[in-house]
Design a protein around this motif. Structure first.
Motif, PDB file in Angstrom:
ATOM      1  N   GLN A   1       0.796  -1.559   0.230  1.00 54.75           N
ATOM      2  CA  GLN A   1       0.421   0.202   0.365  1.00 54.75           C
ATOM      3  C   GLN A   1       0.949   1.334   0.040  1.00 54.75           C
ATOM      4  O   GLN A   1       0.882   2.299  -0.845  1.00 54.75           O
TER       5      GLN A   1
ATOM      6  N   LEU B   1       2.813   2.098  -3.436  1.00 58.84           N
ATOM      7  CA  LEU B   1       1.826   1.758  -4.783  1.00 58.84           C
ATOM      8  C   LEU B   1       1.544   3.540  -4.222  1.00 58.84           C
ATOM      9  O   LEU B   1       1.545   4.279  -5.367  1.00 58.84           O
ATOM     10  N   ILE B   2       1.609   3.929  -3.559  1.00 56.59           N
ATOM     11  CA  ILE B   2       0.563   5.365  -2.471  1.00 56.59           C
ATOM     12  C   ILE B   2       2.330   6.418  -3.427  1.00 56.59           C
ATOM     13  O   ILE B   2       2.310   7.552  -3.591  1.00 56.59           O
TER      14      ILE B   2
ATOM     15  N   THR C   1       2.185   8.497  -6.644  1.00 59.30           N
ATOM     16  CA  THR C   1       2.401  10.186  -5.536  1.00 59.30           C
ATOM     17  C   THR C   1       4.008  10.831  -6.562  1.00 59.30           C
ATOM     18  O   THR C   1       3.219  11.774  -7.499  1.00 59.30           O
TER      19      THR C   1
ATOM     20  N   ALA D   1      -6.073   5.718  -9.914  1.00 59.96           N
ATOM     21  CA  ALA D   1      -5.296   4.360  -9.049  1.00 59.96           C
ATOM     22  C   ALA D   1      -4.810   5.264  -7.612  1.00 59.96           C
ATOM     23  O   ALA D   1      -5.745   4.381  -6.507  1.00 59.96           O
ATOM     24  N   LEU D   2      -4.417   6.460  -7.674  1.00 59.55           N
ATOM     25  CA  LEU D   2      -3.949   6.884  -6.559  1.00 59.55           C
ATOM     26  C   LEU D   2      -5.674   7.248  -5.580  1.00 59.55           C
ATOM     27  O   LEU D   2      -6.067   7.367  -4.384  1.00 59.55           O
TER      28      LEU D   2
ATOM     29  N   ASP E   1      -8.603   5.392  -5.843  1.00 57.48           N
ATOM     30  CA  ASP E   1      -8.030   4.269  -5.373  1.00 57.48           C
ATOM     31  C   ASP E   1      -7.814   3.580  -3.938  1.00 57.48           C
ATOM     32  O   ASP E   1      -8.724   3.092  -3.275  1.00 57.48           O
ATOM     33  N   LEU E   2      -6.951   4.270  -3.948  1.00 59.89           N
ATOM     34  CA  LEU E   2      -5.968   3.883  -2.578  1.00 59.89           C
ATOM     35  C   LEU E   2      -6.415   5.020  -1.766  1.00 59.89           C
ATOM     36  O   LEU E   2      -5.653   4.918  -0.703  1.00 59.89           O
ATOM     37  N   GLY E   3      -7.254   5.586  -1.992  1.00 56.55           N
ATOM     38  CA  GLY E   3      -7.589   6.616  -0.623  1.00 56.55           C
ATOM     39  C   GLY E   3      -6.849   8.460  -0.743  1.00 56.55           C
ATOM     40  O   GLY E   3      -6.743   8.303   0.067  1.00 56.55           O
TER      41      GLY E   3
END
Length: 175
Positions: free
Chosen positions: A130, A133-134, A138, A164-165, A167-169
């Motif tokens: 997680q 990915l963030i 970013t 995508a970002l 979706d990751l919150g």
């Protein structure tokens, strides 16, 4: 291999002060000092302080602010005072989240080694998928945003990165 940091039980105020001062003296440059301080905060304050707003009311908010203000004072008392102690407080909160995630992963019996090893000093820290990915998305989003002369394909890629970002919150309006 991860540097194992356990959350100690029955942390005394003196132990918390010692780990805070150790972190401040290291100016956050020594990776283990921040993780030790975060683990001691978890042992002393529990987990609620991590997500509390800076102006949270009640006993938990007061305890969090007292410790945060003590860290700020320690960082400002250095021979070369830290210009923005709130950055260091955020790093400590990130360390605490990471410790809790690692602890949950270890308790659930998931395979170790996901993510990319990083860190310095004696221990290594493995980023969770997680977090990786963030951070990576970013970085890509900011590079696309900075580039004014994007091709059509690059603009489409930027839209996918933003999705995508989201979706990751991640709130991309704050990037």
């Amino acid at each position: 291999m991860n540097a194992i940091v356990t959350i100690p039980n029955n942390v005394t105020p003196a132990q918390l002060t010692e780990s805070r001062d150790g972190f401040a003296q290291a100016s956050g440059q020594v990776y283990g000092a921040g993780r030790t301080y975060a683990a001691n905060l978890l042992g002393f304050l529990g987990t609620a302080w991590i997500e509390l707003a800076h102006d949270a009311k009640g006993a938990e908010g007061d305890a969090m602010r007292t410790e945060r203000d003590a860290l700020y004072a320690a960082l400002r008392a250095l021979p070369i005072p830290h210009s923005n102690p709130s950055v260091k407080w955020k790093q400590i909160k990130d360390h605490a989240r990471s410790i809790l995630a690692e602890q949950a992963q270890a308790e659930s019996g998931e395979a170790e080694g996901e993510g990319e090893a990083e860190g310095s000093g004696n221990g290594k820290h493995t980023r969770t998928l997680q977090l990786r990915l963030i951070e990576d998305l970013t970085t890509l989003y900011k590079a696309c945003k900075k580039e004014k002369a994007r091709t059509e394909q690059q603009s489409k890629a930027m839209l996918h990165i933003a999705a995508a970002l989201a979706d990751l919150g991640v709130d991309i309006s704050k990037l």
